[in-house]
Write an enzyme that holds these catalytic residues in place. Sequence first.
Site, PDB file in Angstrom:
ATOM      1  N   HIS A  81      37.951  42.653  40.890  1.00  0.00           N
ATOM      2  CA  HIS A  81      38.477  43.220  39.600  1.00  0.00           C
ATOM      3  C   HIS A  81      40.098  43.106  39.897  1.00  0.00           C
ATOM      4  CE1 HIS A  81      39.068  46.721  36.857  1.00  0.00           C
ATOM      5  NE2 HIS A  81      40.506  46.672  37.311  1.00  0.00           N
ATOM      6  N   GLU A  82      40.698  43.082  41.117  1.00  0.00           N
ATOM      7  CA  GLU A  82      42.098  42.989  41.366  1.00  0.00           C
ATOM      8  C   GLU A  82      42.289  41.419  41.276  1.00  0.00           C
ATOM      9  OE1 GLU A  82      44.004  45.487  41.207  1.00  0.00           O
ATOM     10  OE2 GLU A  82      42.437  46.954  41.176  1.00  0.00           O
TER      11      GLU A  82
END
Length: 113
Positions: A81-82
Site C-alpha cells: 500500500h505504501e
Amino acid sequence: MCFVDCTGHPAVPDAHGPLVMVNPVVLAHSGAETGREGCLSLPEVTANVERAVEVSVRFHDPDGVVREVGTSGFEARVILHEIDHLDGVLILDRVRSLALDVFPRVTRSRRRG
Ligand SMILES: [Zn+2]
C-alpha cells in the site's frame, strides 16, 4: 520514502518493527488475496484491494544501508500500500469495481447523526 510499522498489530505477531524505506523495490511477490483497506488520503472510504500474500522488498534505510525484508499477510499488504503511494497509486486505482468494491467509512459522528 515511506514508513511502515506493524508492531503490536494483532494480525502481525512477527512484525519487522519500524521500517523507514528509502526507494523501496519489490523484488518478488506471490499469492493473491483480497482484503479491505483504508487510507489516510481517502478518509471517507474503504475498499476491497487484491494484493500479493508474500512479498520481498529491498530498500535503503535512513543510514544508507541496503536492507531486504520478506514478509507476508497484513504487513506485506501495508508495505505494498505504501509503495503504491510512492508511485502515485491509491486504493481506488486498485479496485476491480468502483461500484462494488468501495464502501463509505462509517464514522462515530455519522452513526450518532
Ligand atoms: Zn494510503
